[in-house]
Scaffold this active site. Structure first.
Site, PDB file in Angstrom:
ATOM      1  CE  LYS A 170      -1.614  -1.497   3.787  1.00  0.00           C
ATOM      2  NZ  LYS A 170      -2.309  -1.643   5.093  1.00  0.00           N
ATOM      3  CB  THR A 201      -5.611   8.779   7.507  1.00  0.00           C
ATOM      4  OG1 THR A 201      -4.576   9.271   8.371  1.00  0.00           O
ATOM      5  CG2 THR A 201      -5.830   9.755   6.366  1.00  0.00           C
ATOM      6  N   GLY A 203      -6.986   4.306  11.217  1.00  0.00           N
ATOM      7  CA  GLY A 203      -7.694   3.057  10.933  1.00  0.00           C
ATOM      8  C   GLY A 203      -7.860   2.734   9.460  1.00  0.00           C
ATOM      9  CB  THR A 204      -6.437   4.252   6.368  1.00  0.00           C
ATOM     10  OG1 THR A 204      -6.894   5.558   6.699  1.00  0.00           O
ATOM     11  CG2 THR A 204      -6.559   4.047   4.876  1.00  0.00           C
ATOM     12  N   GLY A 205      -5.715   1.368   7.307  1.00  0.00           N
ATOM     13  CA  GLY A 205      -5.215   0.033   6.957  1.00  0.00           C
ATOM     14  C   GLY A 205      -6.135  -1.065   7.466  1.00  0.00           C
ATOM     15  CB  CYS A 206      -7.989  -1.438  10.679  1.00  0.00           C
ATOM     16  SG  CYS A 206      -6.600  -1.024  11.758  1.00  0.00           S
TER      17      CYS A 206
END
Ligand code: PXL
Length: 254
Positions: A170, A201, A203-206
């Site tokens: 990512k 942003t 918690g974007t990856g979660c």
């Protein structure tokens, strides 16, 4: 109704971790189950402490879910310790498994200690249907610096060589506009997106890996699941509700 499982840490502020995963599962119409690995005492402004649970307590939660509500897809998030990584690997989940190799929170607090990083690479990565590192995590796993597209592809190849079936590197931390790179069955797919100017942003990856997991539970292929999840996360960032005094959550209702 399809069932998705998340094995991840708790974020009491509700924007990241297991709370973000459950909101995302619900929004994408899969039934969410959740095994907690650690508690991150935090809000949108600060992280006070991170406390991993006893590994037996994590293992018992997993077994309780598996014996009664076998998932159609699962994901892992923050895992904390090598013992927790090892006991997840011992369960040898038979459904598609998305491994989000969360290492440090955006504020620099460790969510996976150093021994746990090697346990993740040697025990869990080979079981991953898809692994979703950011630039920093890709660099740690691949052992090379990763700051631009060419290195993202090289890192994806190396991580696939370590045993992950598919790899999504990512590019949210690239300078300027972003691109995510998926390596799937020998082919590269690129997912470009304009940079959105926002501090919200958290918690974007979660949310991204949970959305992929939900789509896999619903029977989509990996390229289809990543395409839809990528678009979902863009929209969720663009319409973030602006909650909290710090880095706030995305819009999980989007
Ligand atoms: O976004 C990484 C992450 C994962 N899991 C938990 C977190 C965070 C970031 O804050 O709190 C529990």
């Amino acid at each position: 109704v399809k069932i998705a499982l998340t094995i991840a840490g708790s974020d009491p502020s509700g924007g990241a971790g297991i709370e973000a995963d459950l909101k995302t599962f619900h929004q994408l119409r899969v039934y969410g189950t959740a095994v907690i690995t650690l508690i991150a005492v935090q809000n949108t402004v600060h992280v006070r402490r991170v406390a991993p649970l006893d590994e037996d307590l994590v293992g018992d939660q997993i077994d309780a879910v598996l014996e009664d509500l076998p998932p159609h897809a699962a994901k892992t998030g923050a895992l904390g310790t090598a013992a927790i990584v090892a006991l997840i690997a011992e369960r040898r989940l038979t459904c598609p498994l998305v491994v989000d190799p969360v290492m440090i929170s955006s504020r620099g607090v460790p969510l996976l200690d150093e021994r746990a990083q090697s346990a993740l690479a040697s025990l869990l990565l080979p079981q991953a249907t898809l692994i979703t590192p950011n630039l920093h995590e890709a660099a740690v796993l691949a052992g090379i610096p990763v700051t631009a597209l060419a290195a993202m592809k090289q890192a994806a190849r190396r991580i696939a060589d370590l045993g992950a079936a598919s790899v999504l590197v990512k590019g949210g931390h690239l300078a300027g506009d972003t691109v995510d790179v998926l390596l799937h069955e020998g082919d590269f797919y690129e997912f470009p997106a304009p940079r959105i100017d926002t501090r919200h942003t958290h918690g974007t990856g979660c949310t991204y890996s949970a959305a992929i997991t939900a789509h896999l539970a619903n029977g989509l292929t990996i390229p289809e699941a990543v395409t839809l999840a990528h678009a979902f996360v863009q929209r969720a960032i663009a319409s973030a509700p602006g909650l909290g005094a710090g880095a706030g959550p995305l819009n999980h209702w989007v």
